[in-house]
Design a protein around this motif. Structure first.
Motif, PDB file in Angstrom:
ATOM      1  N   THR A 187      27.675  39.923  45.805  1.00 29.34           N
ATOM      2  CA  THR A 187      27.488  40.048  44.306  1.00 29.34           C
ATOM      3  C   THR A 187      25.991  39.754  44.388  1.00 29.34           C
ATOM      4  O   THR A 187      24.968  40.086  43.769  1.00 29.34           O
ATOM      5  N   ASP A 210      30.050  41.285  38.619  1.00 28.71           N
ATOM      6  CA  ASP A 210      31.003  40.115  38.104  1.00 28.71           C
ATOM      7  C   ASP A 210      30.640  39.812  36.519  1.00 28.71           C
ATOM      8  O   ASP A 210      30.771  38.603  36.204  1.00 28.71           O
ATOM      9  N   SER A 228      34.205  37.962  42.245  1.00 21.68           N
ATOM     10  CA  SER A 228      34.531  39.345  41.858  1.00 21.68           C
ATOM     11  C   SER A 228      36.372  39.569  41.671  1.00 21.68           C
ATOM     12  O   SER A 228      36.772  39.270  42.712  1.00 21.68           O
ATOM     13  N   ASP A 254      29.692  46.935  44.044  1.00 27.98           N
ATOM     14  CA  ASP A 254      30.077  45.811  44.570  1.00 27.98           C
ATOM     15  C   ASP A 254      31.616  45.493  44.605  1.00 27.98           C
ATOM     16  O   ASP A 254      32.082  45.363  43.289  1.00 27.98           O
TER      17      ASP A 254
HETATM   18 MG   LIG Z   1      31.287  39.295  44.888  1.00 25.47          MG
END
Ligand SMILES: [Mg+2]
Ligand SMILES: Nc1nc2c(ncn2[C@@H]2O[C@H](COP(=O)(O)OP(=O)(O)O)[C@@H](O)[C@H]2O)c(=O)[nH]1
Length: 685
Positions: free
Chosen positions: A28, A55, A66, A85
Motif C-alpha cells: 500500500t 486502504d 488492507s 493493491d
Molecule cells: Mg496493504
C-alpha cells in the motif's frame, strides 16, 4: 532501440499491474509512492496516518491494514498504469486471486524477513501457476542488515524460478544509500521523494558491480546460447541484447528480476516504472494468455464487485478487447444481460466518470445488476467463454450471526447477499436445527470485517455466536411402549392409542417407521399421523438433541369411532416415543470429520501435537503433492474441535497452513465431555 521494440511488440497502451506480497511488506505504501512520483496525487500519504489511496475504506482505515483490493491509476510517460493493491493477509487472499488473471504483470513486494518466506512462497506459486510475469520488489532496503547475496539466498527457496538480481545496493556506514543498475551499469544515490542522482562508481563498488553483473548474465544465458558463448569468450554482450533477454525471460517465466527500494521514501519507484514500461507485456499478450477472442465485441473480466450503502453497484473490470462505453449492453457467461450505467476511473474509494474504456483499461462499470465477481462479460450476441475460473478457497472458520433486532431480519439477509456477491470466499449456511445463520469465512479478521460491514455499511447491528455443533443422540437398548392420548372435554373427545416397538439401528441409518398393525386395530388412515407424531418426538430426545439411528414399529393400538382423529393419533405417537426413549439408554453422538491439513514440513510435528491435543485421530501424513517442503496430515476430528482449529494451525505455520474437512461419521460420546454438552444444552433451554 528498446528491447520491447526488438521483440516486435509495441508496448504502449494501458497496463494493469497487481501489487502483491506478504502482509505488511509495503504494498500500500509502494502504491502511494508510485502515485506520488507520477503526479497522480499531490503528496505521498502514509498507512499510519490513514492518508493512503489504497486502504481507504472505513474498515481498512480502522484496522490499518488492507482488507480488500484497491485500484488506482497513474500516468507514466504517456501511458496509463492501473495498480491493484492486493491485501497480503491470507484471509483476504481471494481478492488477489480473482484479480490476478486480469493483470499484465505482478510486482511482488517483499522484505528480507525469514518469517515472511512461507507467505511469499504461497503468492509466488499462484503467479507461477497462472503464468503471470512478476518482478520482486525488495522493499525496506533502508532497514537492510545483510548482504544482498545472502538476502537472495534467503528468498530463493520461495520461488521455483531463479531470482535474478537486477540491482545491487550501495552501502555507506552500514546503510544502503543507493543502488547500481546491473543492466545499465549505472550507479544511483537515493534522494527522498525525488529522483535519484547518478554517480560514478569506483574501487570496491565497481568490483562488486562486475561480479554481480556477471552472475545476472550467467542466469540469463541459461536460456540464450548466444549470450552463453559471448560470456565464455569474454565478449561484452550488447546492451540491447541484455535488455532483450531480460524482457523475454521475464515474460516467459524463466526469471524473476529483483529490484530494490524504499516505499516510504519512494526510492526505487522510477526504476520499477521503467521496468514495467519496457519489460512487462501489455494487453495483447494478456488477452492471448486468457484466450480472448479477437473481433469487435467488447470483452471484460470482472475481478471485484462493490456495493455501496446507497445501493450503487460497481463491477471493477479489465477491458480485454474492444470498447465499453456508458450504455453498452454486456452479457455474462450465463447469458444475463445488463446495461453499463457509468464507466468510472478509480482512485481508491474515489471515482471519476469517464467516457468509455478501451482494451487494456481497468475501470468500474456501474449498475450491472447481474454481473458477478469472476465473470467474463461480452458485448456480443453470444456469451464469451470465461477467461478465468477462480474457485474460492474452502472456508475454515464460522460464526453464527443474528440481527440484534427482529425487525432487521430481512435487511440482514439482503446485506449478506450483497457481501457474498463482493466476496466469493464467504459462504452462508442456514442451520434449521439450531435456527442459525452460519457465516463461513477465511479467518477471524475476515469474519470480523464482514460483521463490521453489515453494521457500518448496511446498518444492521448483529450478534455473533459460536455456531452450534451438529450433535445428535441415539439409543442403545430396545423398548416397547404404549402411547395413549385420551381427553374428554365437552363435546368431541380425543382418543388415540398406539404401541411402539423401538430398536437401535446401525450408525448412519437414520430413522425408519414400519406399520405392523393387524386386523385394523389402528385404522390405516391414522397411521401416517402416528409416524408424524413419532417424528415430532424425535426432534429433541432426552439429552436435548435430534434422535437418529432407530427403527420404530407400530405393533398395536386401539381407536374410538367418534373421538379418534389424525391429531389424536399424532399426539399418541409422540407420547409413545417420548416416554420410551429415556428407557432406551440414550447416548450422545458427535459428528466426526476427516480433516486434511497442509503445512510446511518444519511445522508438521507441531501440527500433530495440535491435533492430538484436540482429540484428533491422526490417520497419517505424507509429502504434499507438487509442493516441495510441504506435508499433508490427515486426521479424524470431532466437529467441536475443528471450530477454531485454523487459528492454531496458522499460528504454528507463520500463517500459511490450512485445512479442508468433510463429514465422515457420527460417533458415540460418553463421560465428562458428554455430560457437559448435555448440561449446556439444558441450560440454554
Ligand atoms: Mg496493504
Ligand atoms: N522502513 C520502511 N518501512 C516501510 C517501507 N515500506 C513500508 N513500510 C512500513 O511497513 C508497514 C506496512 O506497510 P503497508 O504499505 O501497509 O504494507 P502492506 O501490508 O504490504 O500494504 C507500514 O508501517 C509502512 O510504513 C520501507 O520501504 N521502509
Amino acid at each position: 532501440m528498446t528491447a520491447a521494440k526488438l521483440n516486435g511488440t509495441r508496448l504502449s497502451g494501458p497496463r494493469c499491474v497487481a501489487l502483491v506480497g506478504p502482509f505488511q511488506s509495503g504494498k500500500t505504501t509502494l502504491l502511494e509512492g508510485i502515485l506520488a512520483r507520477n503526479g497522480a496525487i499531490q503528496r505521498q500519504g502514509t498507512v499510519e496516518a490513514g492518508t493512503t489511496i489504497g486502504d481507504s475504506s472505513k474498515e481498512a482505515r480502522h484496522h490499518k491494514m488492507s482488507v480488500e483490493l484497491s485500484v488506482a491509476t497513474a500516468t507514466f510517460m504517456d501511458d496509463t498504469y492501473t495498480f491493484i493493491d492486493c491485501p497480503g493477509s491470507v484471509e483476504f487472499v481471494h481478492d488477489m486471486r480473482a484479480a490476478l488473471p486480469a493483470v499484465d504483470a505482478a510486482v511482488v513486494v517483499c522484505e528480507a524477513d525469514e518469517k515472511k518466506i512461507p507467505q511469499l512462497q504461497l503468492i509466488l506459486r499462484e503467479l507461477e501457476e497462472l503464468k503471470i510475469p512478476h518482478i520482486l520488489f525488495l522493499n525496506k532496503i533502508d532497514k537492510a542488515d545483510k548482504r544482498i547475496r545472502d538476502t537472495l539466498k534467503l528468498l530463493q527457496p520461495a520461488s521455483r524460478v531463479p531470482l535474478l538480481l537486477r540491482q545491487i545496493p550501495i552501502w555507506k556506514n552500514g546503510i544502503v544509500t543507493g543502488f547500481v543498475d546491473l543492466a545499465l551499469e549505472r550507479a544511483h544515490v537515493y534522494k527522498e521523494h525525488a529522483p535519484s542522482e547518478v554517480i560514478e562508481l569506483s574501487g570496491e563498488d565497481l568490483e562488486r558491480e562486475k561480479t554481480a553483473r556477471f552472475t545476472m548474465l550467467e542466469t540469463l544465458a541459461d536460456h540464450d546460447d548466444e549470450l552463453m558463448e559471448q560470456l565464455l569468450e569474454d565478449i561484452p554482450p550488447p546492451r540491447d541484447k541484455v535488455f532483450d533477454d531480460l524482457s523475454k525471460e521475464l515474460r516467459d517465466g524463466q526469471v524473476v528480476p529483483v529490484l530494490l527500494g524504499v516505499a516510504t521514501r519512494s526510492n526505487g519507484v522510477l526504476r520499477l516504472m521503467k521496468a514495467l514500461r519496457h519489460e512487462v507485456p501489455g494487453i495483447e499478450a494478456t488477452a492471448k494468455r486468457l484466450g480472448v477472442k479477437a473481433g469487435n465485441d467488447a470483452v471484460a473480466y470482472v475481478f471485484k464487485t462493490l456495493n455501496t450503502a446507497h445501493g450503487g453497484k460497481m463491477s471493477i473490470a479489465r477491458v480485454l478487447n474492444g470498447t465499453v462505453g456508458d450504455g453498452t449492453t454486456l452479457i455474462s457467461g450465463e447469458g444475463e444481460a445488463g446495461r453499463v450505467s457509468g464507466v468510472l476511473k478509480l482512485m481508491g474509494q474515489a471515482t471519476e466518470k469517464r467516457g468509455s474504456a478501451a482494451a487494456g483499461d481497468t475501470v468500474a462499470l456501474g449498475k450491472l445488476d447481474h454481473a458477478k465477481t469472476g465473470q467474463t462479460l461480452s458485448s456480443g450476441k453470444q456469451p464469451h467463454p470465461p477467461v478465468a475460473t477462480v474457485k474460492a478457497h474452502a472456508p475454515v472458520l464460522a460464526i453464527s450471526i443474528a440481527a440484534k433486532e427482529r425487525k432487521d431480519d430481512v435487511k440482514l439477509g439482503q446485506a449478506l447477499n450483497k457481501l457474498l456477491e463482493e466476496d466469493p470466499s464467504v459462504t452462508v449456511v442456514h442451520n434449521p436445527d439450531a435456527h442459525e445463520i452460519v457465516v463461513w469465512g477465511q479467518g477471524e479478521m475476515h469474519l470480523r470485517i464482514l460483521a463490521e460491514r453489515l453494521t457500518e455499511r448496511f446498518g444492521v447491528a448483529v450478534e455473533k455466536r459460536v455456531p452450534a455443533v451438529g450433535y445428535r443422540e441415539t439409543i442403545r437398548k430396545p423398548a416397547t411402549q404404549r402411547g395413549r392420548h385420551k381427553k374428554q372435554s365437552g363435546g368431541h373427545g380425543q382418543f388415540g392409542d398406539v404401541v411402539l416397538e423401538i430398536k437401535p439401528m446401525p450408525r448412519g441409518s437414520g430413522f425408519s417407521f414400519t406399520d405392523a398393525i393387524k386386523g385394523g386395530v389402528v385404522p390405516s388412515n391414522y397411521i401416517p399421523s402416528v409416524e408424524e407424531g413419532v417424528i415430532d418426538g424425535l426432534k429433541a430426545g432426552p439429552l436435548g438433541f435430534p434422535v437418529v439411528d432407530l427403527a420404530v414399529k407400530l405393533v398395536d393400538g386401539s381407536y374410538h369411532a367418534v373421538d379418534s382423529s389424525d391429531q389424536a393419533f399424532r399426539t399418541a405417537g409422540r407420547i409413545g416415543i417420548v416416554e420410551a426413549l429415556p428407557n432406551c439408554q440414550p447416548v450422545l453422538l458427535e459428528p466426526i470429520h476427516e480433516v486434511e491439513i497442509v503445512c510446511p514440513s518444519e511445522a508438521t510435528a507441531k501440527i500433530n501435537a495440535i491435533l492430538s491435543g484436540r482429540r484428533g485421530q491422526i490417520l497419517g501424513f505424507d509429502t504434499r503433492e507438487g509442493w516441495d517442503g510441504w506435508d499433508t496430515v490427515k486426521a479424524q476430528m470431532a466437529e467441536a474441535e475443528i471450530g477454531d482449529l485454523i487459528v492454531e494451525i496458522r499460528s504454528a505455520t507463520a500463517g500459511v497452513g490450512s485445512f479442508t474437512f468433510k463429514f465422515d461419521h457420527m460417533a458415540e460420546l460418553t463421560g465428562r465431555t458428554a455430560d457437559q454438552i448435555v448440561a449446556a444444552r439444558r441450560a440454554a433451554e
